[in-house]
Design an enzyme around this catalytic site. Structure first.
Site, mmCIF file in Angstrom:
data_model
loop_
_atom_site.group_PDB
_atom_site.id
_atom_site.type_symbol
_atom_site.label_atom_id
_atom_site.label_comp_id
_atom_site.label_asym_id
_atom_site.label_seq_id
_atom_site.Cartn_x
_atom_site.Cartn_y
_atom_site.Cartn_z
ATOM 1 C CE LYS A 184 -23.998 4.761 4.091
ATOM 2 N NZ LYS A 184 -24.228 4.056 5.389
ATOM 3 C CD GLU A 260 -39.492 3.062 -1.290
ATOM 4 O OE1 GLU A 260 -40.364 3.424 -0.478
ATOM 5 O OE2 GLU A 260 -39.770 2.611 -2.412
ATOM 6 C CB CYS A 294 -40.816 3.727 6.826
ATOM 7 S SG CYS A 294 -40.888 2.209 5.870
ATOM 8 C CD GLU A 391 -40.512 8.094 10.191
ATOM 9 O OE1 GLU A 391 -39.452 8.742 10.138
ATOM 10 O OE2 GLU A 391 -40.720 7.105 9.492
HETATM 11 P P1 NAD Z 1 -31.045 7.801 8.153
HETATM 12 O O1 NAD Z 1 -31.578 8.678 7.087
HETATM 13 O O2 NAD Z 1 -30.394 8.416 9.324
HETATM 14 O O3 NAD Z 1 -29.972 6.788 7.550
HETATM 15 C C1 NAD Z 1 -30.258 5.961 6.456
HETATM 16 C C2 NAD Z 1 -28.958 5.608 5.764
HETATM 17 O O4 NAD Z 1 -28.386 6.801 5.245
HETATM 18 C C3 NAD Z 1 -27.907 4.987 6.677
HETATM 19 O O5 NAD Z 1 -27.199 4.023 5.914
HETATM 20 C C4 NAD Z 1 -27.013 6.164 7.002
HETATM 21 O O6 NAD Z 1 -25.693 5.776 7.298
HETATM 22 C C5 NAD Z 1 -27.042 6.921 5.688
HETATM 23 N N1 NAD Z 1 -26.729 8.339 5.771
HETATM 24 C C6 NAD Z 1 -26.968 9.214 6.785
HETATM 25 N N2 NAD Z 1 -26.523 10.438 6.446
HETATM 26 C C7 NAD Z 1 -25.994 10.338 5.198
HETATM 27 C C8 NAD Z 1 -25.393 11.273 4.294
HETATM 28 N N3 NAD Z 1 -25.237 12.559 4.604
HETATM 29 N N4 NAD Z 1 -24.981 10.812 3.081
HETATM 30 C C9 NAD Z 1 -25.148 9.530 2.744
HETATM 31 N N5 NAD Z 1 -25.710 8.603 3.552
HETATM 32 C C10 NAD Z 1 -26.126 9.005 4.761
HETATM 33 O O7 NAD Z 1 -32.241 6.865 8.573
HETATM 34 P P2 NAD Z 1 -32.240 5.684 9.629
HETATM 35 O O8 NAD Z 1 -32.308 6.294 10.983
HETATM 36 O O9 NAD Z 1 -31.169 4.687 9.337
HETATM 37 O O10 NAD Z 1 -33.623 4.984 9.265
HETATM 38 C C11 NAD Z 1 -34.832 5.440 9.744
HETATM 39 C C12 NAD Z 1 -35.555 6.232 8.674
HETATM 40 O O11 NAD Z 1 -35.691 5.443 7.503
HETATM 41 C C13 NAD Z 1 -36.969 6.573 9.086
HETATM 42 O O12 NAD Z 1 -37.273 7.897 8.726
HETATM 43 C C14 NAD Z 1 -37.812 5.601 8.277
HETATM 44 O O13 NAD Z 1 -39.127 6.044 8.035
HETATM 45 C C15 NAD Z 1 -37.025 5.466 7.035
HETATM 46 N N6 NAD Z 1 -37.352 4.223 6.353
HETATM 47 C C16 NAD Z 1 -38.088 4.310 5.210
HETATM 48 C C17 NAD Z 1 -38.456 3.158 4.548
HETATM 49 C C18 NAD Z 1 -39.270 3.245 3.284
HETATM 50 O O14 NAD Z 1 -39.276 2.274 2.558
HETATM 51 N N7 NAD Z 1 -39.941 4.338 2.998
HETATM 52 C C19 NAD Z 1 -38.054 1.922 5.041
HETATM 53 C C20 NAD Z 1 -37.298 1.862 6.207
HETATM 54 C C21 NAD Z 1 -36.943 3.041 6.846
#
Ligand code: NAD
Length: 490
Positions: A184, A260, A294, A391
């Protein structure tokens, strides 16, 4: 404004859900719009999965699992290798697609295609090297066999900031290990994953091995999948806040998880640093992906003796950045992903300035269509400012100073996150001390970027669980079995 080439490219990306080897519409024909963040325009409508669609995708992954797990590792490896070659051939199209839906400059999208595709190559190489062990127990009463088995059907959830690499970093090891998946992607950037999965299909992907769902209801569609007793693994990349929700859901069935999550990387410049190198590293660590990584350096901790020089040189460079749509020649700063992201960055800068930070350049949203925020440098950022704790996920470089090594370490470790740290020093012993003292899963020592498919990527503390890539990455998709048999000579 999309031109002819972009229109053609977008028209060629599947707009359905991919379930059991077929692209198909969502239940009730529901769709969701995908935007270009540089213009705000809708560039494509794609299928918007329901709970029933999510279940159908899991059904397909479960049905395909036994055959895929039994497929010789060499065949799985070759599928990945063919995919790697095809992605390399289509690199320009994939890069442009990423720039359209996510906004990063084209040069960076090209870099992500190379980086993301390295996971496909790496795990094509790892697939045939999964091994167990055999040996006498210490009492010599038996023989111990340790074998590795694919964990089972997996659910993969990816964020919007690296639309290709976050998908390949999960799909490639899962397939290499013999697992089937439902992925997803983030609803903000679904197109790159669909284009990549279409390439997997061309490379010979059997039906049901990879299934794709996009949805505007992430929580509603995901929870029934995560709590389904047939699911064996959840791999998530995204915010810590959502990761915590998913860990609670995963606890119901004691599901294997990889997380992650968010970061808050310190970038430390010691008085004995090579300032030229530190400036180059800082610009990369901060402004890559318009600060939306991230691993982005979030707090610049600079020794008081070099702070003025470092700030002056950073500001000179940042003032020369070109802002625009990522497809335009020479652009280094594209849009943020959406207006919410701009509002968050605005609030963080406002708080820092109210507490005494000085704005050297930027400091405001840009008055143009799309979600743009100016590349910004702040100095004299005061302890307690929100920008040092949260962040930023935007093009803002906040500088604070320190007096000695102990203070630098204390400030760097003063966070719940522990994904990556950056250190600039020419003193070898100090560099080695930093490896031992900084609380993060990764570290760039005189380097502003650490990511590599051959490295174990992952965080400490609230930054996550598990590792992606490297020798460790495949283990996230394997489970261990130990068998005892009698000593055949007894
Ligand atoms: P997010 O947590 O809002 O969303 C990530 C994913 O989760 C998306 O696909 C979103 O649709 C899904 N999602 C959101 N709520 C959900 C729920 N209740 N149940 C299931 N899925 C759900 O994050 P984002 O804004 O897309 O990405 C940014 C974040 O990701 C930042 O905090 C960044 O640091 C982190 N990130 C971490 C890494 C790593 O490897 N550590 C890499 C890239 C991004």
């Amino acid at each position: 404004m999309t031109d002819e080439r972009e229109k053609q490219l977008l028209a060629g990306v599947p707009d359905g859900l991919f379930i059991g080897g077929q692209w198909r519409p969502a239940e009730g024909g529901r769709t969701l719009p995908v935007h270009d963040p540089a213009t705000g325009e809708v560039v494509k409508e794609i299928a918007d999965a329901s709970v029933a669609d999510g279940k159908a995708a899991l059904d397909a992954a479960c049905e395909a699992f036994d055959d895929w797990a039994a497929t010789p590792a060499r065949e799985r490896a070759e599928l990945l290798r063919r995919t790697f070659e095809l992605v390399r051939e289509r690199a320009e199209d994939l890069a442009l697609l990423m720039t359209i839906e996510m906004g990063k400059p084209l040069a960076e999208s090209r870099g992500e295609v190379t980086y993301g595709n390295e996971f496909v190559r790496w795990f094509s190489e790892v697939a045939a090297h999964v091994q167990g062990r055999y040996g006498a127990n210490p009492e010599n009463t038996g023989r111990m066999i340790v074998s590795q088995h694919p964990v089972g059907p997996c659910y993969l959830i990816t964020p919007w900031n690296f639309p290709l690499a976050m998908a390949t970093r999960k799909i490639a090891p899962a397939l290499a290990a013999g697992c089937t998946v439902v992925i997803k992607p983030a609803a903000l950037t679904p197109l790159t994953t669909s284009a990549f999965v279409q390439i997997l299909v061309e490379a010979g992907l059997p039906p049901g091995v990879v299934n794709v769902i996009n949805t505007s209801d992430s929580g509603g569609v995901s929870e029934p999948i995560i709590t389904d007793p047939r699911l064996r693994k959840l791999s998530f990349t995204g915010s810590t806040q959502v990761g915590q929700i998913l860990l609670r859901q995963a606890s119901e069935r004691v599901l294997r998880t990889s997380m992650e999550l968010g970061g808050n990387a310190p970038f430390i410049v010691f008085e004995d640093a090579d300032v030229d190198k530190a400036v180059e590293g800082a610009l990369l660590a901060k402004f890559r992906n318009i600060g939306q990584a991230c691993t982005a350096a979030n707090r610049f901790l600079v020794h008081a003796d070099v702070a003025e020089e470092f700030t002056r040189r950073i500001v000179e460079r940042v003032k020369s950045f070109k802002v625009g749509r990522g497809t335009e020649e020479g652009v280094t700063i594209g849009p943020l992903i959406d207006d919410r992201a701009v509002a968050k960055v605005e609030a963080l800068v406002k708080d820092a300035v109210a507490r005494g930070a000085k704005v050297h350049t930027g400091g405001q949203r840009l008055d143009r269509p799309g979600s743009f925020y100016a590349a910004t440098v702040l100095s004299d950022v005061q302890p307690g400012s929100d920008i040092l704790r949260q962040e930023i996920f935007g093009p803002v470089l906040p500088i604070a100073t320190f007096g000695d090594e102990d203070e630098a370490v204390r400030l760097a470790n003063d966070t719940d996150f522990g994904l990556v740290s950056y250190v600039y020093t020419e003193n070898l012993a100090r560099g080695q001390r930093m490896i031992e003292r900084l609380q993060s899963g990764m570290m760039g020592l005189n380097m502003g970027v650490v990511s590599n498919a051959a490295a174990p990527f992952g965080g400490w503390k609230l930054s996550g669980l598990g590792r992606e890539g490297g020798a460790e990455g495949i283990n996230e998709y394997l489970q261990t079995k130990y068998t005892l048999t009698p000593n055949p000579f007894a």
